[in-house]
Write an enzyme that holds these catalytic residues in place. Structure first.
Site, PDB file in Angstrom:
ATOM      1  N   LYS A  43       0.796  -1.207   0.132  1.00  0.00           N
ATOM      2  CA  LYS A  43      -0.057  -0.005  -0.085  1.00  0.00           C
ATOM      3  C   LYS A  43       1.125   1.234   0.003  1.00  0.00           C
ATOM      4  CE  LYS A  43      -0.306  -0.271   5.096  1.00  0.00           C
ATOM      5  NZ  LYS A  43      -0.920  -0.872   6.298  1.00  0.00           N
ATOM      6  N   TYR A 261      13.777  30.407   8.867  1.00  0.00           N
ATOM      7  CA  TYR A 261      12.741  31.132   9.533  1.00  0.00           C
ATOM      8  C   TYR A 261      12.713  31.205  11.066  1.00  0.00           C
ATOM      9  CZ  TYR A 261      10.925  30.685   4.700  1.00  0.00           C
ATOM     10  OH  TYR A 261      10.715  30.780   3.311  1.00  0.00           O
TER      11      TYR A 261
END
Ligand SMILES: *Cc1c(COP(=O)(O)O)cnc(C)c1O
Length: 370
Positions: A43, A261
């Site tokens: 998956k 940042y």
């Protein structure tokens, strides 16, 4: 639309998948599972390793593939025409007809689902029946499972397999043994209504910890990709995925300079800093900001400085002699004698290797070897 590119571009950040490692892990899982077959869980794009490529390596060594959804099953079917495909998640009623048309095996938890599926499917279409022994996600409750399966058995469907799912195989032995015991108590009653059904219970962690409870198939995911949920078994597996990036920029920053940042990191001394073209838009977790993560360059551990940005990270390369633009940096994997494991990166980001793998985005290039 992106403009059509005329020249091949160098990869800036890429994943390398080692097919030989996948083959090694299949053998390792088979050693644990003994006579049981393998249901290869592929998956989420083969846990971020690439669905088609992973399936091609595994197809001759596994009994069945498992994916999450119809969409994933259809992608897999393009290349895998022989091996059966099980859908682990519940299907939407509007998907039933298509599931039946392709012969995929849906997971059924209730009589209601089974009736609706039977209406949309040809006679004797295969289904998978699931029991909830404590996961609280899919499956018939223990007290209702036998009656439910008895009623389902009267429909014109083939009960191809029976399972339950363990909630805490890698973390809680008492809970796991309780789930296993409940399921094993119920099993003869269920089998009476589905004598041909294959039984599968164990995920990767349980395959390693409870090999004597393996049933007819083990449902292995993470271990096939070379990561053990149980640290002491890691040496038996080989991580198949490495994640790399090329250094794009190098500069010297003076003591006291702020990096990234929010200015959360201040250079404690003069630093040489390299910039790498990978960030959270590539799947490198932003949660690694300020958590002491590192990458490998020229065999040395280089700490990630300040916040992870969308497209780039900054790393301290002050201790790396001779560093140049274009040097290879390893975000996950080995370089020289050093290794940064997916488990280490995931832990620093407060998550799990499963999440790290399936978070790698389409911007990252894929290379296969072996
Ligand atoms: C994803 C999944 C697995 C595989 O689990 P791993 O821990 O990766 O081995 C097994 N069973 C079910 C139902 C799953 O959803």
């Amino acid at each position: 639309m992106m403009p059509r590119l005329t020249a091949a571009l160098p990869d800036r950040s890429w994943v390398e998948i080692d097919r030989a490692a996948l083959r090694h892990n299949l053998k390792a899982v088979r050693k644990f599972s003994g006579n049981a077959g393998i249901m290869a869980v592929v998956k989420a794009n083969g846990y971020g390793h690439g669905l088609t490529e992973v399936a091609a390596v595994m197809r001759h060594s596994v009994e069945i593939f498992a994916v999450a959804s119809l969409g994933e099953a259809l992608l897999l079917r393009k290349t895998e025409t022989r091996t059966p495909i099980l859908l682990l998640s519940a299907a939407l009623p509007d998907e039933y007809r298509e599931i039946a048309r392709h012969g995929f095996i849906p997971t059924i938890s209730s009589l209601k689902e089974a009736r609706l599926y039977a209406k949309n499917a040809p006679r004797r279409a295969p289904i998978h029946f699931k029991v909830d022994t404590g996961m609280g996600r899919l499956g018939a409750l223990i007290d209702e499972a036998e009656d439910t399966l008895q009623a389902i058995a009267r429909l014109s469907l083939t009960i191809q397999s029976i399972s339950t799912h363990l909630s805490s195989a890698d973390s809680d032995r008492a809970t796991t043994l309780k789930q296993l015991k409940e399921f094993e108590r119920l099993l003869p009653l269920l089998r009476a209504h589905a004598p041909e059904a294959k039984v599968h219970v164990l995920n990767s962690a349980a395959t390693m910890l409870y090999p004597d409870r393996s049933g007819d198939l083990v449902r292995a995911g993470l271990a096939l990709y070379g990561i053990s949920p149980i640290p002491r078994f890691q040496k038996l597996l080989r991580p198949a995925l490495a994640w790399k990036a090329s250094v794009t920029f190098i500069h010297d920053l003076p003591k006291g300079h702020l990096i990234s940042y929010g200015g959360t990191y201040t250079a404690p001394r003069n630093l040489t800093v390299a910039v790498l073209p990978a960030g959270y838009a590539d799947g490198y977790p932003r949660q690694l900001s300020g958590k002491g993560a590192s990458v490998l360059i020229r065999g040395k551990r280089c700490p990630v400085l300040g916040r992870v940005t969308m497209d780039q990270i900054m790393v301290d390369v002050s201790a790396v002699k001779g560093i140049k633009v274009g040097d290879e940096a390893v975000l996950v994997g080995k370089q020289g004698r050093q290794e940064i494991t997916a488990t280490e990166v995931a832990q620093k980001a407060d998550t799990i290797p499963w999440h790290l793998f399936c978070g790698i985005t389409a911007r990252v290039a894929y290379q296969y070897k072996g």
